[in-house]
Design a protein around this motif. Structure first.
Motif, PDB file in Angstrom:
ATOM      1  N   ARG A  32     -12.796  17.469  23.067  1.00  0.00           N
ATOM      2  CA  ARG A  32     -13.685  16.508  22.404  1.00  0.00           C
ATOM      3  C   ARG A  32     -12.828  15.450  21.748  1.00  0.00           C
ATOM      4  NH1 ARG A  32     -17.310  19.215  18.479  1.00  0.00           N
ATOM      5  NH2 ARG A  32     -15.856  18.699  16.798  1.00  0.00           N
ATOM      6  N   VAL A  33     -13.195  14.198  21.971  1.00  0.00           N
ATOM      7  CA  VAL A  33     -12.455  13.069  21.426  1.00  0.00           C
ATOM      8  C   VAL A  33     -13.347  12.315  20.444  1.00  0.00           C
ATOM      9  CG1 VAL A  33     -11.294  10.895  21.968  1.00  0.00           C
ATOM     10  CG2 VAL A  33     -11.070  12.850  23.522  1.00  0.00           C
ATOM     11  N   SER A  34     -12.804  12.035  19.274  1.00  0.00           N
ATOM     12  CA  SER A  34     -13.457  11.144  18.318  1.00  0.00           C
ATOM     13  C   SER A  34     -13.172   9.718  18.765  1.00  0.00           C
ATOM     14  CB  SER A  34     -12.924  11.392  16.908  1.00  0.00           C
ATOM     15  OG  SER A  34     -13.502  10.481  15.991  1.00  0.00           O
ATOM     16  N   VAL A  35     -14.187   9.020  19.241  1.00  0.00           N
ATOM     17  CA  VAL A  35     -14.004   7.712  19.876  1.00  0.00           C
ATOM     18  C   VAL A  35     -13.766   6.640  18.813  1.00  0.00           C
ATOM     19  CG1 VAL A  35     -15.034   5.983  21.386  1.00  0.00           C
ATOM     20  CG2 VAL A  35     -15.459   8.421  21.804  1.00  0.00           C
ATOM     21  N   VAL A  36     -12.723   5.867  19.018  1.00  0.00           N
ATOM     22  CA  VAL A  36     -12.452   4.719  18.148  1.00  0.00           C
ATOM     23  C   VAL A  36     -13.016   3.446  18.762  1.00  0.00           C
ATOM     24  CG1 VAL A  36     -10.654   3.325  17.056  1.00  0.00           C
ATOM     25  CG2 VAL A  36     -10.379   5.808  17.206  1.00  0.00           C
ATOM     26  N   ALA A  37     -12.861   3.289  20.068  1.00  0.00           N
ATOM     27  CA  ALA A  37     -13.340   2.081  20.732  1.00  0.00           C
ATOM     28  C   ALA A  37     -13.744   2.400  22.159  1.00  0.00           C
ATOM     29  CB  ALA A  37     -12.266   0.994  20.715  1.00  0.00           C
ATOM     30  N   ARG A  71      -9.152   9.841  19.305  1.00  0.00           N
ATOM     31  CA  ARG A  71      -8.275  10.932  18.867  1.00  0.00           C
ATOM     32  C   ARG A  71      -8.852  12.286  19.292  1.00  0.00           C
ATOM     33  NH1 ARG A  71      -9.020   7.501  14.492  1.00  0.00           N
ATOM     34  NH2 ARG A  71      -7.181   6.275  13.899  1.00  0.00           N
ATOM     35  N   VAL A  72      -7.995  13.125  19.823  1.00  0.00           N
ATOM     36  CA  VAL A  72      -8.424  14.464  20.217  1.00  0.00           C
ATOM     37  C   VAL A  72      -8.818  15.242  18.959  1.00  0.00           C
ATOM     38  CG1 VAL A  72      -7.722  16.630  21.289  1.00  0.00           C
ATOM     39  CG2 VAL A  72      -6.942  14.446  22.247  1.00  0.00           C
ATOM     40  N   GLU A  73     -10.044  15.775  18.992  1.00  0.00           N
ATOM     41  CA  GLU A  73     -10.615  16.399  17.790  1.00  0.00           C
ATOM     42  C   GLU A  73     -10.835  17.897  17.956  1.00  0.00           C
ATOM     43  OE1 GLU A  73     -14.850  15.609  16.786  1.00  0.00           O
ATOM     44  OE2 GLU A  73     -13.987  14.569  15.052  1.00  0.00           O
ATOM     45  N   ARG A  74     -11.057  18.338  19.204  1.00  0.00           N
ATOM     46  CA  ARG A  74     -11.325  19.756  19.435  1.00  0.00           C
ATOM     47  C   ARG A  74     -10.894  20.114  20.852  1.00  0.00           C
ATOM     48  NH1 ARG A  74     -14.267  23.373  16.468  1.00  0.00           N
ATOM     49  NH2 ARG A  74     -15.168  25.172  17.554  1.00  0.00           N
ATOM     50  N   GLU A  87      -3.591  10.690  20.041  1.00  0.00           N
ATOM     51  CA  GLU A  87      -4.304   9.470  20.392  1.00  0.00           C
ATOM     52  C   GLU A  87      -4.282   9.295  21.902  1.00  0.00           C
ATOM     53  OE1 GLU A  87      -2.519   6.282  18.173  1.00  0.00           O
ATOM     54  OE2 GLU A  87      -3.375   6.983  16.273  1.00  0.00           O
ATOM     55  N   GLY A  88      -5.461   9.079  22.486  1.00  0.00           N
ATOM     56  CA  GLY A  88      -5.536   9.040  23.933  1.00  0.00           C
ATOM     57  C   GLY A  88      -6.391   7.916  24.478  1.00  0.00           C
ATOM     58  N   ILE A  89      -6.163   7.622  25.752  1.00  0.00           N
ATOM     59  CA  ILE A  89      -6.963   6.683  26.538  1.00  0.00           C
ATOM     60  C   ILE A  89      -7.652   7.506  27.608  1.00  0.00           C
ATOM     61  CG2 ILE A  89      -6.934   4.622  27.990  1.00  0.00           C
ATOM     62  CD1 ILE A  89      -4.098   4.054  26.864  1.00  0.00           C
ATOM     63  N   GLY A  90      -8.953   7.314  27.792  1.00  0.00           N
ATOM     64  CA  GLY A  90      -9.625   8.169  28.750  1.00  0.00           C
ATOM     65  C   GLY A  90     -10.865   7.562  29.358  1.00  0.00           C
ATOM     66  N   PHE A  91     -11.559   8.408  30.132  1.00  0.00           N
ATOM     67  CA  PHE A  91     -12.783   7.967  30.784  1.00  0.00           C
ATOM     68  C   PHE A  91     -13.746   9.135  30.919  1.00  0.00           C
ATOM     69  CE2 PHE A  91      -9.801   9.249  34.057  1.00  0.00           C
ATOM     70  CZ  PHE A  91     -10.561   9.957  34.971  1.00  0.00           C
ATOM     71  N   SER A  92     -15.020   8.788  30.857  1.00  0.00           N
ATOM     72  CA  SER A  92     -16.094   9.761  31.021  1.00  0.00           C
ATOM     73  C   SER A  92     -16.741   9.582  32.384  1.00  0.00           C
ATOM     74  CB  SER A  92     -17.148   9.576  29.921  1.00  0.00           C
ATOM     75  OG  SER A  92     -18.338  10.268  30.243  1.00  0.00           O
ATOM     76  N   ASP A  93     -16.954  10.674  33.089  1.00  0.00           N
ATOM     77  CA  ASP A  93     -17.674  10.639  34.362  1.00  0.00           C
ATOM     78  C   ASP A  93     -19.166  10.902  34.175  1.00  0.00           C
ATOM     79  OD1 ASP A  93     -15.425  10.182  36.054  1.00  0.00           O
ATOM     80  OD2 ASP A  93     -14.851  12.282  35.798  1.00  0.00           O
ATOM     81  N   THR A  94     -19.604  11.065  32.923  1.00  0.00           N
ATOM     82  CA  THR A  94     -20.991  11.442  32.658  1.00  0.00           C
ATOM     83  C   THR A  94     -21.745  10.396  31.843  1.00  0.00           C
ATOM     84  OG1 THR A  94     -20.309  12.689  30.690  1.00  0.00           O
ATOM     85  CG2 THR A  94     -20.454  13.904  32.778  1.00  0.00           C
ATOM     86  N   ILE A 109      -7.718  12.182  30.224  1.00  0.00           N
ATOM     87  CA  ILE A 109      -7.100  11.401  29.156  1.00  0.00           C
ATOM     88  C   ILE A 109      -5.582  11.373  29.325  1.00  0.00           C
ATOM     89  CG2 ILE A 109      -8.968  11.845  27.495  1.00  0.00           C
ATOM     90  CD1 ILE A 109      -7.074  13.842  26.113  1.00  0.00           C
ATOM     91  N   VAL A 110      -4.996  10.281  28.839  1.00  0.00           N
ATOM     92  CA  VAL A 110      -3.534  10.126  28.818  1.00  0.00           C
ATOM     93  C   VAL A 110      -3.145   9.653  27.423  1.00  0.00           C
ATOM     94  CG1 VAL A 110      -3.400   9.586  31.277  1.00  0.00           C
ATOM     95  CG2 VAL A 110      -3.610   7.725  29.604  1.00  0.00           C
ATOM     96  N   PRO A 111      -1.899   9.845  27.020  1.00  0.00           N
ATOM     97  CA  PRO A 111      -1.484   9.404  25.689  1.00  0.00           C
ATOM     98  C   PRO A 111      -1.594   7.883  25.525  1.00  0.00           C
ATOM     99  CG  PRO A 111       0.096  10.951  26.609  1.00  0.00           C
ATOM    100  CD  PRO A 111      -0.836  10.592  27.723  1.00  0.00           C
ATOM    101  N   LYS A 112      -2.017   7.458  24.341  1.00  0.00           N
ATOM    102  CA  LYS A 112      -2.056   6.030  24.019  1.00  0.00           C
ATOM    103  C   LYS A 112      -0.745   5.637  23.340  1.00  0.00           C
ATOM    104  CE  LYS A 112      -3.898   4.109  20.323  1.00  0.00           C
ATOM    105  NZ  LYS A 112      -2.814   3.143  19.930  1.00  0.00           N
ATOM    106  N   PRO A 113       0.038   4.748  23.943  1.00  0.00           N
ATOM    107  CA  PRO A 113       1.249   4.291  23.269  1.00  0.00           C
ATOM    108  C   PRO A 113       0.918   3.555  21.975  1.00  0.00           C
ATOM    109  CG  PRO A 113       1.289   3.719  25.602  1.00  0.00           C
ATOM    110  CD  PRO A 113      -0.109   4.181  25.288  1.00  0.00           C
ATOM    111  N   ASP A 114       1.786   3.652  20.992  1.00  0.00           N
ATOM    112  CA  ASP A 114       1.553   2.972  19.717  1.00  0.00           C
ATOM    113  C   ASP A 114       1.414   1.461  19.886  1.00  0.00           C
ATOM    114  OD1 ASP A 114       1.686   5.384  18.400  1.00  0.00           O
ATOM    115  OD2 ASP A 114       3.785   5.162  17.803  1.00  0.00           O
ATOM    116  N   ALA A 115       2.116   0.900  20.870  1.00  0.00           N
ATOM    117  CA  ALA A 115       2.094  -0.546  21.071  1.00  0.00           C
ATOM    118  C   ALA A 115       0.797  -1.055  21.700  1.00  0.00           C
ATOM    119  CB  ALA A 115       3.279  -0.971  21.937  1.00  0.00           C
TER     120      ALA A 115
END
Length: 315
Positions: A32-37, A71-74, A87-94, A109-115
């Motif tokens: 479970r990811v807490s979505v920021v954007a 952010r990964v929450e669970r 912190e991750g970048i991802g996509f939902s298929d649902t 999901i993949v790691p989100k670089p700080d930059a």
């Protein structure tokens, strides 16, 4: 409870509601990811209107949204390779990314670089991977002259830069008002509309060696509106034309129609993020809306004067 976008019937942006729903729990292999954007995309509007019912039938009430960063929450059972708080970048298929929490398989999901900013990260799946697929489809090589129609739109803004990064000279069709944006990316701007074929030929002729090169090598259409026929008029071979917007023309003329499904998943997200870090890719964020104003975000996108991406911010 958590907030999520829902719609209970096909229609315009007015059917979109932000409601409280039960917070989703990850199953085995999920997080479970807490979505920021998240970002909004034209295809989502077509699904919501019912225009794509045959291809993407909807069960009501429906959520929406594919792109997200958060952010990964669970962690679900058996999940490895990520930790709480990552912190991750991802996509939902649902169709569930337009929400404050989303559950996806860990491989999505993949790691989100700080930059990479949250807003940039939130744009990469639908538009970014679609652009990757289109550039691959037309087999861009160093020295090619490539035209991208709709060069400052969500997909076009990625495609012009990716084609340039592959070594091509890129001509982008767009509004005259957007010419400076294209020049800042090293793209040759050409105004779309009546007479565009002549303007493209003139732009090619003005390139170093353009008079001898003979024209356009490849063409990416992100708009439709006769651009496949334009590419053929310019002498581009059908196998080096890709459209993500005019599937009837693709069938009629035997050109390619590679898009998001051919663009790859998490690996492509990581590659795009790396290009941002390197400074080889700029993600223009046109406007940022809070989740509660999701209908306004789609209305703005529908105006078709957006440069880059429209993003929803959850926090």
């Amino acid at each position: 409870m958590t907030k999520a976008v829902r719609f209970e019937e096909y229609g315009g942006s007015e059917v979109l509601k932000v409601v409280e729903v039960e917070r989703p729990e990850p199953g085995p292999g999920e997080v479970r990811v807490s979505v920021v954007a998240s970002s909004v995309n034209p295809g989502e509007a077509k699904i919501r209107s019912g225009e794509l019912h045959e291809m993407f039938p909807t069960t009501f009430p429906s959520g929406e949204g594919s792109d997200f960063a958060g952010r990964v929450e669970r962690l679900g059972d058996g999940v490895t390779g990520v930790s709480l708080g990552d912190e991750g970048i991802g996509f939902s298929d649902t169709r569930s990314a337009h929400a404050t929490d989303v559950v996806v398989p860990v491989e999505n999901i993949v790691p989100k670089p700080d930059a990479v900013t949250w807003e940039e990260a939130a744009t990469l799946y639908v538009a970014g991977t679609t652009a990757v697929a289109a550039v691959r489809a037309v087999e861009v090589e160093p020295g090619d002259v490539v035209v991208v129609a709709g060069a400052t739109g969500g997909v076009g803004a990625f495609a012009v830069q990716l084609a340039k990064h592959a070594g091509a000279t890129v001509i982008g069709t767009a509004r005259a008002d957007d010419a400076d944006v294209l020049r800042s990316w090293g793209i040759v701007p050409v105004e779309y509309g009546d007479g565009v074929a002549v303007r493209i030929r003139d732009a090619v002729a003005a390139l170093p060696g353009g008079g001898e090169a003979g024209g356009v090598d490849a063409f990416i259409d992100t708009v439709g509106a006769g651009n496949v026929e334009l590419a053929l008029e310019l002498g581009v071979a059908p196998e080096r034309i890709d459209t993500i917007a005019d599937f009837d023309a693709a069938r009629t003329h035997g050109v390619k129609a590679d898009g998001n499904a051919a663009g790859g998943g998490a690996r492509t997200l990581a590659e795009l993020a790396a290009l941002i870090v390197e400074g080889a890719l700029t993600v223009p964020v046109d406007t940022i809306y809070p989740l509660e104003r999701v209908a306004e975000a789609y209305d703005h996108l529908a105006e078709r004067h957006v440069v880059g991406k429209v993003v929803l911010r959850m926090e």
